[in-house]
Design an enzyme around this catalytic site. Sequence first.
Site, PDB file in Angstrom:
ATOM      1  N   HIS B  65       0.789  -1.598   0.165  1.00 16.82           N
ATOM      2  CA  HIS B  65      -0.257   0.254   0.118  1.00 16.82           C
ATOM      3  C   HIS B  65       0.854   1.452  -0.233  1.00 16.82           C
ATOM      4  O   HIS B  65       1.607   1.408   0.314  1.00 16.82           O
ATOM      5  CB  HIS B  65      -0.773   0.044   1.282  1.00 16.82           C
ATOM      6  CG  HIS B  65      -0.536   0.218   2.064  1.00 16.82           C
ATOM      7  ND1 HIS B  65       0.414  -0.802   2.677  1.00 16.82           N
ATOM      8  CD2 HIS B  65      -0.081   0.628   3.531  1.00 16.82           C
ATOM      9  CE1 HIS B  65       0.859  -0.493   4.248  1.00 16.82           C
ATOM     10  NE2 HIS B  65       0.942   0.846   4.452  1.00 16.82           N
ATOM     11  N   HIS B  67       1.386   3.911   2.110  1.00 18.00           N
ATOM     12  CA  HIS B  67       1.765   4.762   2.987  1.00 18.00           C
ATOM     13  C   HIS B  67       2.965   4.917   2.586  1.00 18.00           C
ATOM     14  O   HIS B  67       4.005   4.193   2.622  1.00 18.00           O
ATOM     15  CB  HIS B  67       1.210   3.767   4.463  1.00 18.00           C
ATOM     16  CG  HIS B  67      -0.379   4.376   4.420  1.00 18.00           C
ATOM     17  ND1 HIS B  67      -0.787   3.580   5.354  1.00 18.00           N
ATOM     18  CD2 HIS B  67      -1.073   5.489   4.525  1.00 18.00           C
ATOM     19  CE1 HIS B  67      -1.437   4.348   6.035  1.00 18.00           C
ATOM     20  NE2 HIS B  67      -1.863   5.229   5.126  1.00 18.00           N
ATOM     21  N   ASP B  69       6.036   4.704   4.702  1.00 13.12           N
ATOM     22  CA  ASP B  69       7.006   4.388   5.502  1.00 13.12           C
ATOM     23  C   ASP B  69       6.921   2.677   4.891  1.00 13.12           C
ATOM     24  O   ASP B  69       8.029   1.907   5.392  1.00 13.12           O
ATOM     25  CB  ASP B  69       6.365   3.359   6.652  1.00 13.12           C
ATOM     26  CG  ASP B  69       4.601   3.071   6.933  1.00 13.12           C
ATOM     27  OD1 ASP B  69       4.076   3.467   6.809  1.00 13.12           O
ATOM     28  OD2 ASP B  69       4.632   2.597   7.861  1.00 13.12           O
ATOM     29  N   HIS B  70       6.304   2.619   3.828  1.00 19.59           N
ATOM     30  CA  HIS B  70       5.906   1.263   2.864  1.00 19.59           C
ATOM     31  C   HIS B  70       6.361   1.618   1.493  1.00 19.59           C
ATOM     32  O   HIS B  70       6.544   0.504   0.357  1.00 19.59           O
ATOM     33  CB  HIS B  70       5.104   0.821   2.546  1.00 19.59           C
ATOM     34  CG  HIS B  70       4.839  -0.267   4.046  1.00 19.59           C
ATOM     35  ND1 HIS B  70       4.218  -1.712   4.095  1.00 19.59           N
ATOM     36  CD2 HIS B  70       4.115  -0.075   4.927  1.00 19.59           C
ATOM     37  CE1 HIS B  70       4.288  -1.602   5.724  1.00 19.59           C
ATOM     38  NE2 HIS B  70       3.858  -0.725   6.424  1.00 19.59           N
ATOM     39  N   HIS B 143      -7.022  -2.767   5.773  1.00 15.26           N
ATOM     40  CA  HIS B 143      -5.878  -1.402   6.092  1.00 15.26           C
ATOM     41  C   HIS B 143      -7.083   0.012   6.172  1.00 15.26           C
ATOM     42  O   HIS B 143      -8.054   0.167   5.541  1.00 15.26           O
ATOM     43  CB  HIS B 143      -4.658  -1.559   5.624  1.00 15.26           C
ATOM     44  CG  HIS B 143      -3.940  -0.584   6.722  1.00 15.26           C
ATOM     45  ND1 HIS B 143      -3.554  -1.040   7.583  1.00 15.26           N
ATOM     46  CD2 HIS B 143      -2.982   0.034   5.931  1.00 15.26           C
ATOM     47  CE1 HIS B 143      -2.663   0.245   8.198  1.00 15.26           C
ATOM     48  NE2 HIS B 143      -1.703   1.197   7.084  1.00 15.26           N
ATOM     49  N   ASP B 213      -0.348  -4.614   5.698  1.00 18.74           N
ATOM     50  CA  ASP B 213      -0.534  -3.837   6.996  1.00 18.74           C
ATOM     51  C   ASP B 213      -2.246  -3.856   7.300  1.00 18.74           C
ATOM     52  O   ASP B 213      -2.704  -3.904   5.796  1.00 18.74           O
ATOM     53  CB  ASP B 213      -0.281  -2.005   6.944  1.00 18.74           C
ATOM     54  CG  ASP B 213       0.760  -1.964   7.350  1.00 18.74           C
ATOM     55  OD1 ASP B 213       1.938  -2.356   7.743  1.00 18.74           O
ATOM     56  OD2 ASP B 213       1.470  -0.247   7.780  1.00 18.74           O
ATOM     57  N   HIS B 271       7.272  -5.814  11.649  1.00 18.18           N
ATOM     58  CA  HIS B 271       6.171  -4.106  11.676  1.00 18.18           C
ATOM     59  C   HIS B 271       6.088  -3.747  13.278  1.00 18.18           C
ATOM     60  O   HIS B 271       4.906  -3.808  12.774  1.00 18.18           O
ATOM     61  CB  HIS B 271       5.143  -4.565  11.191  1.00 18.18           C
ATOM     62  CG  HIS B 271       4.621  -2.731  10.521  1.00 18.18           C
ATOM     63  ND1 HIS B 271       3.799  -2.390  11.257  1.00 18.18           N
ATOM     64  CD2 HIS B 271       5.121  -2.135   9.589  1.00 18.18           C
ATOM     65  CE1 HIS B 271       3.103  -1.039  10.286  1.00 18.18           C
ATOM     66  NE2 HIS B 271       3.978  -1.004   9.862  1.00 18.18           N
TER      67      HIS B 271
END
Lengths: 313, 313
Positions: B65, B67, B69-70, B143, B213, B271
Amino acid sequence: MTLVELKIVFLGTSGAIPTYERGLSSIVIARGDEIIIFDAGEGMQIKFLRSKLGINKKMKIFITHIHGDHCLGLLGLLQTLSLMGRTKPIEIFGEPRLQEFILINQKILNFNVNYQITIHTIQKEGLLVEEKDYLVKACLADHSILAFSFILEENRRPGIFNLERAHKSGIPEGQLYSLLQHGFDIEYKGTKISAREFTGPSRAGRKIGISGDTRPSKKLEIFFKGCDVLVFESTFTTQERKKAIERFHSTALEASSLAKIAKVKKLILTHFSSRYTNLKLIETEAKINFENILIAHDLDVINVPYPEKELTK
Amino acid sequence: MTLVELKIVFLGTSGAIPTYERGLSSIVIARGDEIIIFDAGEGMQIKFLRSKLGINKKMKIFITHIHGDHCLGLLGLLQTLSLMGRTKPIEIFGEPRLQEFILINQKILNFNVNYQITIHTIQKEGLLVEEKDYLVKACLADHSILAFSFILEENRRPGIFNLERAHKSGIPEGQLYSLLQHGFDIEYKGTKISAREFTGPSRAGRKIGISGDTRPSKKLEIFFKGCDVLVFESTFTTQERKKAIERFHSTALEASSLAKIAKVKKLILTHFSSRYTNLKLIETEAKINFENILIAHDLDVINVPYPEKELTK
């Protein structure tokens, strides 16, 4: 008088490609209660947190140019500061495309922060910031894309306070001393007393230079004139000078030559090509011209004292 | 028969905020000569290089996804691979906005790479990749934004070759053995010989699950059924379950419950919220349900053998 502590913290000292020891470009000037960041290469947020610089201090971020290795860590930093509870605004300075980079990515990645971000677009060289006691100025660097070098220059400070003379004058210690010390005339027992009688000539503040990515240039020699500390890129050694010219970077020798001509007091080299696992070559080459040189490592903290001896008693 | 080595390499095991020990999300399945990356959190390129996974191997990148941080490490990885001489194409898979993220940033930051990038937009769940000997499938995760979980599933392998029977048959060793071993019928001395006579029933390949996530869900229990290794997010402990629900993450207990229901063979947790400096709590909680658990650390390498004992002689 108030002394403001100033230290330079290196969060990333590698050029273009990170290594396990050296992250991508980021340099912090921590001055008093303020954090001033120059460049935000990918991964710099980890070393920012590690350096315990503080997540909710007054903060400015300057981006020298928008090559990925100098700005790709900015979004993660902004996001992490918010997640960690920052509430104070941040001011960001960079060329026009930096604004586009931040705003479009905020939109695509749908990320919001809990504080105000103000993006200042640098349209030309010159004065960018005028704070109570320091300035930040930009100068065009000589790189493959639009790029800036920066200086942070403190205002002049009041001269040395002649404590002996003040004692003899009978003026009581305390607030009146403080006023005189900071250059304000006072009135004591109905008599006007000039601060000049008790303080020497004003003294220079500190001047710190940050090169970003650049070839050496006449323009930068002038811009960095007399810096107390100049942080200059040194991507290559002379052996790779052809690459340095092609890619608009500097060699260690070129950096130290510029430092010598500009009469800077201390030169700190950074932004080393990942091909150099041992930086002894860089250091040796730079020292041909100029003795007071440091090789920056990630997490190094360099204290920058005032240029002259301080009056502290 | 050919044995293909498969290992899982953890390049980033922290959730949302990186720590000095744990970078942002990135997991690699190194299978034979291919590198398959799941997520590319900021800074993962440093650990990618450190792990010596190879810069010019066949490569696929899946982003669970978008976000920050990914996915914020993706641009830096692409750039570094190019600077280091990659020439082979890369295939990238993610939701439609991932394509926008890559293309717009390439344009703004004006960066080009020396190899072909193909971006596959994941429009729905199901089969994404069908290679000669494995598949990759996607399943909707639960998520806060559109997010996918993935499995990599190897094709079934030929059954165990009955070497004794082959010897007795008088068929000469070499190419004919190899054909029989791989399930092909042969002709020997004018007689048709069925591979079935010499090989047992076909055997399962390996199945690896990657959660990204997500909250735990019935859907994922089915999707991850029988995984040899399931890598599942474990952002919180049960004490923070309310936060886990609000932010669409899982607790250690929820992750291990799902693993138990799905009858996976090994569960690897990753994570972790940066609040946990010691992961003993996470591990203890997860083990209430399920014994075969590993806590992932950055740079961990987990070898995944074939499910049954191999016939190697």
